[in-house]
Design a protein around this motif. Structure first.
Motif, PDB file in Angstrom:
ATOM      1  N   VAL A  22       0.571 -17.280   5.141  1.00 23.98           N
ATOM      2  CA  VAL A  22       0.750 -17.943   3.804  1.00 23.98           C
ATOM      3  C   VAL A  22      -0.215 -17.544   2.728  1.00 23.98           C
ATOM      4  CG1 VAL A  22       0.223 -20.271   2.971  1.00 23.98           C
ATOM      5  CG2 VAL A  22       1.401 -20.069   5.167  1.00 23.98           C
ATOM      6  N   LEU A  23      -1.735 -17.248   2.968  1.00 24.41           N
ATOM      7  CA  LEU A  23      -2.499 -16.751   2.025  1.00 24.41           C
ATOM      8  C   LEU A  23      -1.912 -15.479   1.265  1.00 24.41           C
ATOM      9  CD1 LEU A  23      -5.958 -17.423   3.647  1.00 24.41           C
ATOM     10  CD2 LEU A  23      -5.003 -18.655   1.585  1.00 24.41           C
ATOM     11  N   LEU A  24      -1.518 -14.732   2.235  1.00 19.82           N
ATOM     12  CA  LEU A  24      -0.998 -13.306   1.608  1.00 19.82           C
ATOM     13  C   LEU A  24       0.133 -13.570   0.726  1.00 19.82           C
ATOM     14  CD1 LEU A  24      -1.537 -10.124   1.832  1.00 19.82           C
ATOM     15  CD2 LEU A  24       0.048 -10.220   3.849  1.00 19.82           C
ATOM     16  N   VAL A  25       0.915 -14.302   1.197  1.00 17.57           N
ATOM     17  CA  VAL A  25       2.165 -14.569   0.453  1.00 17.57           C
ATOM     18  C   VAL A  25       2.066 -15.079  -0.738  1.00 17.57           C
ATOM     19  CG1 VAL A  25       4.584 -15.702   0.485  1.00 17.57           C
ATOM     20  CG2 VAL A  25       3.800 -14.345   2.286  1.00 17.57           C
ATOM     21  N   SER A  26       0.996 -16.103  -0.877  1.00 14.88           N
ATOM     22  CA  SER A  26       0.467 -16.797  -2.249  1.00 14.88           C
ATOM     23  C   SER A  26      -0.305 -16.243  -3.267  1.00 14.88           C
ATOM     24  CB  SER A  26       0.067 -18.164  -1.724  1.00 14.88           C
ATOM     25  OG  SER A  26      -1.172 -18.213  -1.024  1.00 14.88           O
ATOM     26  N   SER A  27      -0.840 -15.180  -2.709  1.00 22.93           N
ATOM     27  CA  SER A  27      -1.802 -14.487  -3.589  1.00 22.93           C
ATOM     28  C   SER A  27      -1.309 -13.858  -4.832  1.00 22.93           C
ATOM     29  CB  SER A  27      -2.595 -13.423  -2.816  1.00 22.93           C
ATOM     30  OG  SER A  27      -1.682 -12.517  -2.486  1.00 22.93           O
ATOM     31  N   PRO A  28      -0.095 -13.386  -4.867  1.00 24.80           N
ATOM     32  CA  PRO A  28       0.255 -12.968  -6.123  1.00 24.80           C
ATOM     33  C   PRO A  28       0.542 -14.214  -7.292  1.00 24.80           C
ATOM     34  CG  PRO A  28       1.824 -12.100  -4.447  1.00 24.80           C
ATOM     35  CD  PRO A  28       0.902 -13.132  -3.900  1.00 24.80           C
ATOM     36  N   THR A  29       0.524 -15.384  -6.920  1.00 17.74           N
ATOM     37  CA  THR A  29       0.443 -16.240  -7.863  1.00 17.74           C
ATOM     38  C   THR A  29      -0.801 -16.370  -8.809  1.00 17.74           C
ATOM     39  OG1 THR A  29       1.732 -17.819  -6.380  1.00 17.74           O
ATOM     40  CG2 THR A  29       0.702 -18.942  -8.095  1.00 17.74           C
TER      41      THR A  29
END
Length: 63
Positions: A22-29
């Motif tokens: 979840v952290l990895l996927v949301s980091s581009p934000t």
């Protein structure tokens, strides 16, 4: 047969791995909103949590 402790360790490992994803996927934000420091910190935390998850999962498998 696996012990309850091994099962619990595997479940915790999967939970930690899920949090890392979840952290990895949301980091581009964070990178898109020009908050690069937060994005890098989030990627670092995701990598640490993924390492912890791998460690716990392998430890539960060895027993």
């Amino acid at each position: 047969m696996t012990s309850p402790r091994d099962r619990r360790e595997r479940l915790v490992a999967l939970l930690v791995a899920g949090i890392a994803v979840v952290l990895l996927v949301s980091s581009p934000t964070w990178f898109a909103s020009d908050q690069t420091v937060v994005g890098v910190a989030q990627l670092f935390l995701a990598a640490v949590l993924a390492g912890v998850a791998v460690f716990l999962y392998r430890r539960a498998q060895r027993r």
